[in-house]
Design an enzyme around this catalytic site. Structure first.
Site, PDB file in Angstrom:
ATOM      1  N   GLY A 150     -29.407 -18.507 -54.664  1.00  0.00           N
ATOM      2  CA  GLY A 150     -29.938 -17.474 -54.439  1.00  0.00           C
ATOM      3  C   GLY A 150     -29.870 -16.441 -55.211  1.00  0.00           C
ATOM      4  N   LEU A 151     -30.204 -15.221 -55.066  1.00  0.00           N
ATOM      5  CA  LEU A 151     -30.495 -14.074 -55.994  1.00  0.00           C
ATOM      6  C   LEU A 151     -31.636 -14.046 -56.935  1.00  0.00           C
ATOM      7  CD1 LEU A 151     -26.859 -13.275 -56.972  1.00  0.00           C
ATOM      8  CD2 LEU A 151     -28.157 -12.263 -55.321  1.00  0.00           C
ATOM      9  N   CYS A 152     -32.833 -14.818 -56.305  1.00  0.00           N
ATOM     10  CA  CYS A 152     -33.847 -15.235 -57.000  1.00  0.00           C
ATOM     11  C   CYS A 152     -35.147 -14.707 -56.292  1.00  0.00           C
ATOM     12  CB  CYS A 152     -34.160 -16.569 -57.469  1.00  0.00           C
ATOM     13  SG  CYS A 152     -33.751 -17.897 -56.241  1.00  0.00           S
ATOM     14  N   GLY A 153     -34.856 -13.467 -55.704  1.00  0.00           N
ATOM     15  CA  GLY A 153     -36.109 -13.118 -55.108  1.00  0.00           C
ATOM     16  C   GLY A 153     -36.665 -13.811 -53.897  1.00  0.00           C
TER      17      GLY A 153
END
Length: 375
Positions: free
Chosen positions: A139-142
């Site tokens: 995750g942490l990719c918009g």
């Protein structure tokens, strides 16, 4: 006693010098905002009233925001370095792919008048479609993972409207977790991705799709992945994986060629003491084949050998494009998170200084009021 002294001091008729200003500030709350029509009030009105902390809590929160800023900035630079490697992998593999296209074109020109029977290029009425959905592992990719999943949902809805059956081959942990929670969507296989796609992983996907298509379990295989366009732009696309075009083109679901002609690379540089990212556009140069080139083997045999190889190269390139898009999205998301942390730190510092100043002013007022009461 202090309150009575303060009342006496405010009501006393003294000279309007320092005393009037102190009595004016004493009537203000430490968090009272400026007039509503001032720019400062408009900027801070939505933030200040929601923060009710002491000085120690504000200091701890400012320190926490500083640590978060360092983490997001580091993740941004790591993603930028990985994007560079992912794009280099795409560029390094492009000459092989382009040369393979040229070979397929030349063979196709020699087979224009012949009726060939190659399983991977055989077109038949479509009754069932296999969807290869390539998502990310982290995750942490918009909106990267949500975008490709929504594209898959949209395509599934279109197939249902057409009355066609479908099955899904999920590649990537995020896509796997999504389809596992939805047992009503038929999934043929779950495959995990990796931090750097290899030909071995692409071959595993190619073998699965090849067996489904040749055994006529499905009549068409479509590849859904995120195409890397630039550092701030990527778009989910659908490519027809099988049947293959005998000319070696990468086609969309409408049969249009969508092969890219250039790539965008990134390099890390320093600017004003900080690491930044600059972009470079790279054009791929391939040698043209001689028009008098002749093949020693039978063209059908060459096609039987080259088409599975080209299928593998298409899947590998899609995995590399998807990885580059994921890293670019993570880099953009961490950049936005860093900017938000800087803005939040600035806002908290203003509130901290305001409360500290109000506390000091209150203590001065008490001292002056007590001194004036003794006069």
């Amino acid at each position: 006693m202090a309150s009575s002294n303060l009342t006496m001091w405010v009501s006393s008729k003294l000279s309007l010098s320092d005393t009037s200003s102190l009595s004016f500030h004493s009537s203000l709350s430490p968090f009272q905002l400026p007039p509503q029509n001032s720019p400062t009030a408009l900027k801070q009105s939505s933030i200040c009233p929601s923060i009710h902390c002491g000085l120690r809590e504000l200091r701890d929160r400012i320190g926490s925001v500083k640590n978060t800023q360092k983490i997001t900035e580091a993740m941004k630079l790591v993603a930028a370095a990985k994007v560079r490697r992912a794009q280099e992998a795409v560029v390094n593999g492009r000459p092989f792919s382009e040369t393979l296209v040229e070979v397929l074109y030349n063979i196709n020109e020699q087979l224009q008048t012949e009726d060939i029977d190659v399983p991977l290029t055989k077109t038949r009425p479509v009754k069932k479609v296999a969807l290869v959905v390539v998502s990310g592992d982290r995750g942490l990719c918009g909106p990267f993972n949500n975008t490709i999943i929504k594209k898959a949902e949209q395509r599934i809805a279109e197939l249902k409207d057409l009355g066609l059956e479908y099955t899904v081959i999920s590649v990537g942990k995020k896509g796997n977790s999504y389809f596992i929670r939805r047992p009503f969507i038929p999934v043929d296989k779950f495959l995990d991705g990796s931090s750097l796609p290899t030909a071995k992983e692409a071959q595993a996907i190619a073998d699965d799709t090849f067996s489904l298509f040749v055994s006529e379990e499905v009549d068409k295989v479509e590849l859904l992945y995120t195409k890397f366009v630039s550092l701030v732009k990527s778009e989910p696309v659908i490519h027809t994986l099988l049947p293959l075009s005998p000319k070696g083109e990468i086609c969309d679901i409408n049969g249009n060629c969508v092969d890219a002609a250039e790539d965008e690379l990134f390099r890390l540089t320093t600017k004003e003491g900080k690491l930044t990212v600059e972009r470079d556009v790279v054009m791929t140069q391939t040698k043209e084949f001689s028009p008098i080139l002749q093949f020693e083997q039978d063209p059908v045999q060459i096609l039987d050998a080259l088409l599975p190889l080209y299928l593998n190269s298409q899947i590998l390139r899609a995995l590399q494009e998807s990885l580059a898009s994921e890293l670019a999205a993570r880099m953009s998301a961490m950049s936005n998170a860093t900017d938000n942390a800087i803005e939040l730190k600035k806002t908290l510092s203003i509130i901290y200084n305001r409360e500290r100043q109000a506390k000091i002013t209150g203590e001065i007022l008490e001292i002056v009021a007590g001194a004036n009461a003794l006069v």
